[in-house]
Scaffold this active site. Structure first.
Site, PDB file in Angstrom:
ATOM      1  NE  ARG A   1      73.380  11.622 -53.639  1.00 39.35           N
ATOM      2  CZ  ARG A   1      74.697  11.448 -53.500  1.00 39.35           C
ATOM      3  NH1 ARG A   1      75.542  11.960 -54.383  1.00 39.35           N
ATOM      4  NH2 ARG A   1      75.181  10.765 -52.490  1.00 39.35           N
TER       5      ARG A   1
ATOM      6  CG  HIS B   1      78.728  13.612 -49.377  1.00 36.62           C
ATOM      7  ND1 HIS B   1      78.016  13.410 -50.559  1.00 36.62           N
ATOM      8  CD2 HIS B   1      80.024  13.411 -49.711  1.00 36.62           C
ATOM      9  CE1 HIS B   1      78.860  13.116 -51.547  1.00 36.62           C
ATOM     10  NE2 HIS B   1      80.092  13.122 -51.058  1.00 36.62           N
TER      11      HIS B   1
ATOM     12  CD  GLU C   1      81.131   7.434 -53.003  1.00 38.66           C
ATOM     13  OE1 GLU C   1      82.265   7.660 -52.554  1.00 38.66           O
ATOM     14  OE2 GLU C   1      80.850   7.525 -54.212  1.00 38.66           O
TER      15      GLU C   1
ATOM     16  CG  ASN D   1      77.594   7.632 -55.597  1.00 38.78           C
ATOM     17  OD1 ASN D   1      76.436   7.861 -55.957  1.00 38.78           O
ATOM     18  ND2 ASN D   1      78.181   8.281 -54.614  1.00 38.78           N
TER      19      ASN D   1
ATOM     20  CE1 TYR E   1      82.335  10.170 -60.251  1.00 33.50           C
ATOM     21  CE2 TYR E   1      81.852   8.776 -58.365  1.00 33.50           C
ATOM     22  CZ  TYR E   1      81.737   9.985 -59.019  1.00 33.50           C
ATOM     23  OH  TYR E   1      81.029  11.015 -58.451  1.00 33.50           O
TER      24      TYR E   1
ATOM     25  CD  GLU F   1      78.760  11.115 -55.745  1.00 28.71           C
ATOM     26  OE1 GLU F   1      79.923  10.827 -56.115  1.00 28.71           O
ATOM     27  OE2 GLU F   1      78.461  11.421 -54.587  1.00 28.71           O
TER      28      GLU F   1
HETATM   29  C1  FCB Z   1      82.714  10.235 -54.738  1.00 29.94           C
HETATM   30  C2  FCB Z   1      82.215  11.215 -53.702  1.00 29.94           C
HETATM   31  C3  FCB Z   1      82.015  12.614 -54.207  1.00 29.94           C
HETATM   32  C4  FCB Z   1      83.074  13.012 -55.206  1.00 29.94           C
HETATM   33  C5  FCB Z   1      83.255  11.966 -56.266  1.00 29.94           C
HETATM   34  C6  FCB Z   1      84.269  12.297 -57.320  1.00 29.94           C
HETATM   35  O1  FCB Z   1      83.434   9.230 -54.100  1.00 29.94           O
HETATM   36  O2  FCB Z   1      80.987  10.767 -53.165  1.00 29.94           O
HETATM   37  O3  FCB Z   1      81.957  13.467 -53.106  1.00 29.94           O
HETATM   38  O4  FCB Z   1      84.237  13.318 -54.563  1.00 29.94           O
HETATM   39  O5  FCB Z   1      83.595  10.740 -55.680  1.00 29.94           O
END
Ligand code: FCB
Length: 469
Positions: A80, A124, A169, A298, A300, A375
């Site tokens: 990607r 992006h 995002e 995505n 985290y 992600e």
């Molecule tokens: C996301 C982004 C990516 C990277 C990660 C850690 O928000 O899409 O570019 O910075 O976080």
């Protein structure tokens, strides 16, 4: 090292890794590339840690063949990446720049030669600066310019691309770019942020229409950083209402139009004191509602919120750095609370269960829409051992736990088709510059040499066995 649960993933599960143009390419003045909003922002004193910029980044523009070698050696089934709009249309409009198109054409061919599926993101965050000067995402015209650019890319790359993703995002583009100001263009204006939300939704719809006008059978997606927001006190009506408000801004402002063709009533009501939403014209939300083959997710960390009592300074610790304004436009009586740890080097909490919850929620609310984790990953303060190895057990542990969490969602019915580790390489982490390392592969920023971390070796084995050990 044993990190696994023995879990296996469905046949054909798409294993990959992800990057983004401005974070890796460098060569910002080569090949006819025009300036982007991130060039301008990163060159503005005080905007990034240590004044870091993407001028060189990890020099992928010159080292792309070496990087393809790493992708192949990892055994990835998909890669990607994003294309830089200002490489293709230096001023954001008009005819394509042949050199820019050629760069991505060669990259796509190189992936296909190695049996790797190209998963392309059109945007992006590196907006051509001329478009930013004309209002950026607060301007409706930017959505139409995006559609033109999308069509140029579809004509050039055609069916060589496995999956077309419009935006990465849009939450960050809109709220961090125009609301809190920690991302380019660095504006802190709530009404502008909401206009940006809408024009990004519109751009997504117009962009997909444009791609499909050239490639009727193109497979299409969008990548959202859907937020898992929990009330600090689940038994408190006030805290639950705070979570609802943030959910509307963070998630339903995008999933509403894109997946259902309408903006949520509570979002419009909650933000009525900020804007009248007059920038939404009849038919816009339906344009944003294009059929999708897969939803990119995505993930985290999670967020914890409560009702702010108005006493004392409001905590705004949502993990995105010092801000001039707030990304949480109109949520004046909402306070972010720091969730329990452990934390990554970003200060983000590690909460794999949030990923299971998120995938199951999307499965429940949008049944029949396949998903992909586009992600997931973690920054830690890596060190190089005397022998040159990079032992990063915390990253391996993070990835393993989130893969297990993905598997648990699949067990409970969620249709998850793939997983992309963020990131292939250490890179320019936006306002945190080169200070936060997310890569499976370490980059020495002096020599630009690439070195596999333990996590890269581990991930290669996960891909090869289609599961955890
Ligand atoms: C996301 C982004 C990516 C990277 C990660 C850690 O928000 O899409 O570019 O910075 O976080």
């Amino acid at each position: 090292m044993s990190t696994g649960t023995g879990r296996r993933f469905p046949d054909g599960f798409l294993w990959g890794s992800a990057t983004a143009s401005y974070q890796i390419e460098g060569a910002v003045k080569e090949g006819g590339r025009g300036p982007s909003s991130w060039d301008t922002f990163s060159h503005t004193p005080g905007k990034t840690l240590n004044g870091d910029t993407g001028d060189i980044a990890v020099d992928h523009y010159h080292r792309w063949q070496e990087d393809l070698g790493h992708i192949a050696d990892l055994g990835l089934r998909a890669y990607r990446f994003s294309t830089a709009w200002p490489r293709v249309q230096p001023g954001g409009r008009g005819p394509a720049n042949r050199e820019g198109l050629d760069f991505y054409s060669r990259l796509v061919d190189g992936l296909l030669e190695r049996g790797v599926k190209p998963v392309l993101t059109l945007y992006h965050w590196d907006l051509p600066q001329d478009l930013e000067d004309a209002g950026g995402w607060t301007a409706r015209d930017t959505a139409y310019r995006f559609a033109d650019y999308a069509e140029l890319m579809a004509r050039e790359l055609g069916d060589r691309v496995d999956l077309w993703t419009t935006l990465n995002e849009p939450w960050c583009s809109a709220y961090l770019g125009y609301g809190s100001g920690v991302h380019a263009p660095g504006r802190a204006d709530g009404a502008a942020a909401l206009a940006a939300v809408h024009h990004l939704n519109l751009a997504h719809g117009l962009g997909l229409q444009a791609v499909r006008s050239v490639l009727p059978s193109a497979r299409a997606s969008v990548t959202l950083n859907l937020h898992v927001i929990r009330p600090a006190d689940p038994s408190s009506d006030d805290d639950r209402d705070a979570a609802r408000r943030v959910d509307a801004l963070a998630n339903r402002a995008f999933t509403g139009p894109m997946l259902s063709g309408t903006y949520p009533d509570d979002l419009l009501a909650d933000t009525a004191h900020v804007t009248d939403w007059a920038f939404v014209r009849a038919g816009d939300a339906e344009i944003a509602h294009q059929p999708l083959d897969v939803l990119g997710v995505n993930y985290y960390s999670t967020g914890l919120v409560r009702r702010w009592d108005g006493v004392g300074p409001r905590s705004e610790d949502d993990g995105h750095g010092d801000a001039a304004g707030t990304p949480w436009v109109g949520a004046d009586d909402v306070e972010f609370v720091r969730p329990d740890g452990p934390y990554t080097a970003m200060g983000w909490n590690i909460d794999p269960g949030g990923l299971t919850d998120l995938l199951l929620r999307m499965h429940r609310e949008h049944p029949g829409l396949p998903m992909m984790i586009t992600e997931n990953g973690a920054a830690f303060a890596d060190t190089v051992s005397p022998g040159g190895a990079v032992h990063d057990p915390l990253r391996v542990d993070y990835l393993a736990r989130h893969l297990e969490a993905t598997g648990q969602a699949i067990d409970q019915g969620a249709d998850v088709r793939g997983y992309f580790a963020w990131s292939l390489l250490d890179n320019f982490e936006w306002s945190f510059g080169y200070d936060r390392r997310f890569g499976l592969i370490r980059v020495d920023y002096e020599t630009l040499e690439r070195t596999w971390k333990d996590s890269a070796h581990w991930y290669r084995d996960v891909v090869a066995r289609n599961g955890l050990d």
